[in-house]
Write a protein that holds these residues in place. Structure first.
Motif, short mmCIF file in Angstrom:
data_model
loop_
_atom_site.label_atom_id
_atom_site.label_comp_id
_atom_site.label_asym_id
_atom_site.label_seq_id
_atom_site.Cartn_x
_atom_site.Cartn_y
_atom_site.Cartn_z
N ALA A 155 -2.78 1.72 11.69
CA ALA A 155 -2.46 2.95 12.53
C ALA A 155 -1.22 3.27 11.52
O ALA A 155 -1.21 4.53 11.29
N ASP A 156 -0.42 2.42 11.22
CA ASP A 156 0.73 2.96 10.14
C ASP A 156 0.17 3.44 9.13
O ASP A 156 0.72 4.73 8.26
N VAL A 157 -0.78 2.89 8.40
CA VAL A 157 -1.39 3.67 7.14
C VAL A 157 -2.00 4.99 7.47
O VAL A 157 -1.86 6.09 6.55
N ARG A 158 -2.54 5.11 8.55
CA ARG A 158 -2.97 6.46 8.97
C ARG A 158 -1.95 7.24 9.13
O ARG A 158 -1.87 8.75 8.81
N GLY A 159 -0.80 6.86 9.75
CA GLY A 159 0.22 7.79 10.03
C GLY A 159 0.81 8.26 8.65
O GLY A 159 1.21 9.49 8.72
N ILE A 160 0.81 7.27 7.68
CA ILE A 160 1.63 7.91 6.37
C ILE A 160 0.44 8.85 5.67
O ILE A 160 0.79 9.71 5.02
N ARG A 161 -0.82 8.67 5.80
CA ARG A 161 -1.81 9.53 5.28
C ARG A 161 -1.79 10.87 6.07
O ARG A 161 -1.89 11.96 5.33
N THR A 162 -1.51 10.95 7.46
CA THR A 162 -1.30 12.22 8.02
C THR A 162 -0.31 13.01 7.63
O THR A 162 -0.43 14.09 7.45
N ALA A 163 0.97 12.44 7.44
CA ALA A 163 2.04 13.08 6.95
C ALA A 163 1.72 13.69 5.46
O ALA A 163 2.16 14.73 5.36
N ALA A 164 1.22 12.64 4.67
CA ALA A 164 0.80 13.46 3.52
C ALA A 164 -0.28 14.50 3.35
O ALA A 164 -0.14 15.67 2.80
N ALA A 165 -1.24 14.51 4.41
CA ALA A 165 -2.24 15.39 4.56
C ALA A 165 -1.35 16.74 5.10
O ALA A 165 -1.83 17.86 4.57
N TRP B 120 0.76 -1.34 0.18
CA TRP B 120 0.04 0.09 0.02
C TRP B 120 0.88 1.16 0.10
O TRP B 120 0.63 2.33 -0.78
N SER B 121 1.93 1.18 0.86
CA SER B 121 2.66 2.40 0.98
C SER B 121 3.30 2.73 -0.34
O SER B 121 3.61 3.89 -0.77
N SER B 122 3.98 1.89 -1.23
CA SER B 122 4.52 1.95 -2.40
C SER B 122 3.67 2.67 -3.26
O SER B 122 4.02 3.50 -3.92
N SER B 123 2.24 1.98 -3.26
CA SER B 123 1.48 2.56 -4.47
C SER B 123 0.87 4.07 -3.96
O SER B 123 0.82 4.96 -4.92
N PHE B 124 0.74 4.13 -2.68
CA PHE B 124 0.26 5.41 -2.17
C PHE B 124 1.28 6.69 -2.51
O PHE B 124 1.05 7.62 -3.08
N ILE B 125 2.58 6.31 -2.30
CA ILE B 125 3.63 7.41 -2.22
C ILE B 125 3.85 7.62 -3.90
O ILE B 125 4.19 8.61 -4.28
N GLY B 126 3.64 6.49 -4.58
CA GLY B 126 3.90 6.92 -6.20
C GLY B 126 2.70 7.60 -6.72
O GLY B 126 3.06 8.28 -7.60
N GLY B 127 1.61 7.83 -6.05
CA GLY B 127 0.60 8.60 -6.43
C GLY B 127 0.55 9.96 -5.92
O GLY B 127 -0.17 10.83 -6.38
N PRO C 25 2.15 14.03 -5.46
CA PRO C 25 2.83 14.98 -6.27
C PRO C 25 4.41 14.94 -6.01
O PRO C 25 4.57 14.38 -4.71
N PRO C 26 5.31 15.17 -6.76
CA PRO C 26 6.82 14.87 -6.38
C PRO C 26 7.35 15.65 -5.08
O PRO C 26 8.05 14.98 -4.55
N GLY C 27 6.88 16.87 -4.98
CA GLY C 27 7.27 17.55 -3.71
C GLY C 27 6.92 16.73 -2.46
O GLY C 27 7.68 16.66 -1.53
N GLN C 28 5.70 16.43 -2.23
CA GLN C 28 5.26 15.63 -1.09
C GLN C 28 6.01 14.08 -1.16
O GLN C 28 6.41 13.80 0.05
N ALA C 29 6.05 13.55 -2.22
CA ALA C 29 6.55 12.41 -2.21
C ALA C 29 8.02 12.39 -1.71
O ALA C 29 8.53 11.33 -1.14
N ARG C 30 8.80 13.36 -2.12
CA ARG C 30 10.19 13.56 -1.50
C ARG C 30 10.33 13.49 -0.21
O ARG C 30 11.35 13.25 0.52
N LEU C 31 9.18 14.16 0.52
CA LEU C 31 9.16 13.94 2.03
C LEU C 31 8.69 12.91 2.64
O LEU C 31 8.89 12.15 3.44
N VAL C 32 7.33 12.51 2.04
CA VAL C 32 6.67 11.42 2.69
C VAL C 32 7.16 10.09 2.39
O VAL C 32 7.32 8.92 3.28
N GLY C 33 7.95 9.89 1.21
CA GLY C 33 8.67 8.65 0.98
C GLY C 33 9.60 8.21 1.77
O GLY C 33 9.38 7.18 2.50
N PRO C 34 10.47 9.07 2.24
CA PRO C 34 11.55 8.87 3.11
C PRO C 34 11.02 8.38 4.57
O PRO C 34 11.22 7.46 5.22
N TYR C 35 9.96 9.14 4.87
CA TYR C 35 9.40 9.01 6.32
C TYR C 35 8.79 7.59 6.31
O TYR C 35 8.79 7.01 7.46
#
Length: 388
Positions: A139-149, A95-102, A104-114
C-alpha cells in the motif's frame, strides 16, 4: 557440513558456524544433502563464504533480488548468523530510494520528501511496533506511485502545487478515480507543508461496504467441515475455522505464533488474537494443539529456541507459511475467504458491542462501528431477500 564451509575464509568462516551446526542437526539429513548439491541458494552461499568477507544485510542488499538471495538471507537470520530485521520495511526503503532516483528532478523534489518524511517514516513507526505487513508495504508503494502520477499530471498540465485550484484537483480525481485515496493523502501532506492552497479538499471516499456473503446455514456448514473433516489439511481446517469464527484475515492467521495459544486452568484452550485471550471451541483447540506439537514445516532446520515458532511454519524458521500458498489451499478445498469473513464480521457486530469486537479481534474501533451501522441498516434486508 564441510562442503559448505570448506572454502570459507576469514570472518565468514566464523560467522557460518551456527548455520553449519543447524544443518548438521537437521531432522532430515537427506534434504540437507540434496539442498547442498542442487539448490542455487547453496551455491550462492558457498560463493559468499569463499570470499571471506563479513556477511551483512547490506552485502545481500547489493546482490540481485532473486529467490535464492532471499532464501539465503532467511536462512542466515533463522540460524542467528545475521540479526533479524523488518524485511517489509527494508524492501520499501530500497524500492523508494531507487524509484525516486529515477524520477525527473521536478517530481523528485516533491515526491522525495513526501516518501521519505511521511510514508517511510510512518512505516518505520509501524515496524517498530511489529505491525508492518507485506500488504502495508504494498500500500505504501502504491501511495508513492500515486503521488508521482499526480505530480506528473501537474507537469503535463503545466501546473504547480502552489497554483493548484479546487477545480483542477476535482478534475484530476474525476479522471483518475482509482487514485483518490493516495492523492488525498499527498494533498493533505502538501497542505501541512504549505506547498499548496490550504482550502483544497479531497473528500474521503466512502467505505465500500461488502456485498458478498454466505447465508448463515452455509457458514455453519463450512465451519463444521473445518472442525470435523479429517480429509482436509490441518492448516486449512485451522485457517477456515478462525476466519469463520473470528473474521480473521489470512494475513493475520499466517503470522500467528504458537505462544499465542494457551491452555487455562479450566482445561479450555485460548488464543490471544490481540490483547485478550479468546475462548476456543474444544475441537479447534485440539487442532491447534496438534498443529503446535506435530506441525511439519518445510524448513530443513529447527527453529531457534529463543524465538516462538509460527503456528504455520514456513521453509525457514524465521518465516511463516506463504500467504499465497494458504489462499490457494483454501480455494482448492472450496472454502472461500472473503465471503466467510464478511459474514463472520456481521455476526460478531450483531452479537457484541463494536468496542468489544474491536478489542477482541484487533480491528480499529471505527471499522467495527462502521460494520455495526452497516449491519443494522442492511443485514436484515439481506437476510429477508437471501443471497443472490
Amino acid at each position: 557440513m564441510g562442503e559448505l564451509l570448506a572454502p570459507a575464509r576469514g570472518e565468514a568462516a566464523r560467522q557460518l558456524r551456527p548455520l553449519a551446526e543447524a544443518l548438521g542437526a537437521a531432522p532430515y539429513p537427506r534434504s540437507v544433502l540434496s539442498w547442498l548439491h542442487r539448490h542455487s541458494a547453496a551455491a550462492l552461499l558457498t560463493g559468499l563464504a569463499a570470499e571471506g568477507q563479513a556477511l551483512t544485510h547490506e552485502m545481500l542488499d547489493g546482490l540481485p533480488r532473486m529467490k535464492s538471495t532471499r532464501y539465503v538471507r532467511e536462512l542466515l537470520v533463522g540460524t542467528g548468523v545475521l540479526p533479524a530485521r523488518q524485511e517489509n520495511l527494508a524492501r520499501l526503503e530500497a524500492w523508494s530510494s531507487s524509484f525516486i532516483g529515477g524520477l525527473p528532478p521536478g517530481q523528485a523534489r516533491l515526491v522525495g520528501p513526501y516518501a521519505r518524511w511521511h510514508i517511510v517514516r510512518d512505516a518505520r513507526r509501524h515496524a517498530a511496533r511489529g505491525s508492518y505487513s507485506p500488504r502495508a508495504a504494498d500500500a505504501d508503494v502504491r501511495g508513492i506511485r500515486t503521488a508521482a502520477a499526480f505530480t506528473a499530471w501537474l507537469d503535463h498540465e503545466d501546473l504547480g502545487l502552489a497554483e493548484l485550484t479546487q477545480a483542477d484537483l476535482d478534475r484530476y480525481l474525476t479522471e483518475h478515480p482509482t487514485k483518490h485515496r493516495g492523492t488525498r493523502a499527498f494533498i493533505r501532506w502538501a497542505i501541512s507543508r504549505r506547498l499548496t492552497d490550504k482550502r483544497l479538499t479531497a473528500a474521503a471516499p466512502r467505505w465500500p461496504f461488502p456485498s458478498d456473503f454466505l447465508d448463515t446455514d452455509e457458514l455453519d456448514a463450512q465451519l463444521s467441515r473445518c472442525l470435523n473433516d479429517t480429509a482436509l489439511p490441518r492448516e486449512v481446517r485451522i485457517a477456515g475455522a478462525l476466519s469463520r469464527l473470528y473474521a480473521l484475515p489470512l494475513t493475520r492467521i499466517v503470522t500467528l505464533t504458537a505462544d499465542r495459544y494457551t491452555q487455562g486452568a479450566d482445561g479450555h484452550g485460548y488464543l490471544t488474537l490481540e490483547r485478550n485471550p479468546v475462548l476456543l471451541p474444544p475441537k479447534l483447540a485440539r487442532l491447534i494443539q496438534e498443529q503446535i506439537t506435530g506441525a511439519i514445516g518445510t524448513s530443513m532446520i529447527s527453529p531457534h529456541p529463543e524465538s516462538p515458532p509460527f503456528l504455520m511454519p514456513g521453509r525457514v524458521p524465521s518465516r511463516h507459511r506463504s500467504l499465497n500458498w494458504l489462499y490457494t489451499q483454501m480455494r482448492e478445498h472450496g472454502l472461500p475467504v472473503r465471503r466467510a469473513r464478511n459474514t463472520a464480521m456481521i455476526e460478531a457486530v450483531t452479537r457484541l458491542p463494536p468496542t468489544v469486537v474491536a478489542d477482541l479481534l484487533g480491528i480499529h474501533p471505527g471499522t467495527a462501528d462502521s460494520w455495526a451501522r452497516y449491519a443494522n441498516a442492511s443485514w436484515a434486508a439481506y437476510l429477508a431477500t437471501g443471497p443472490k
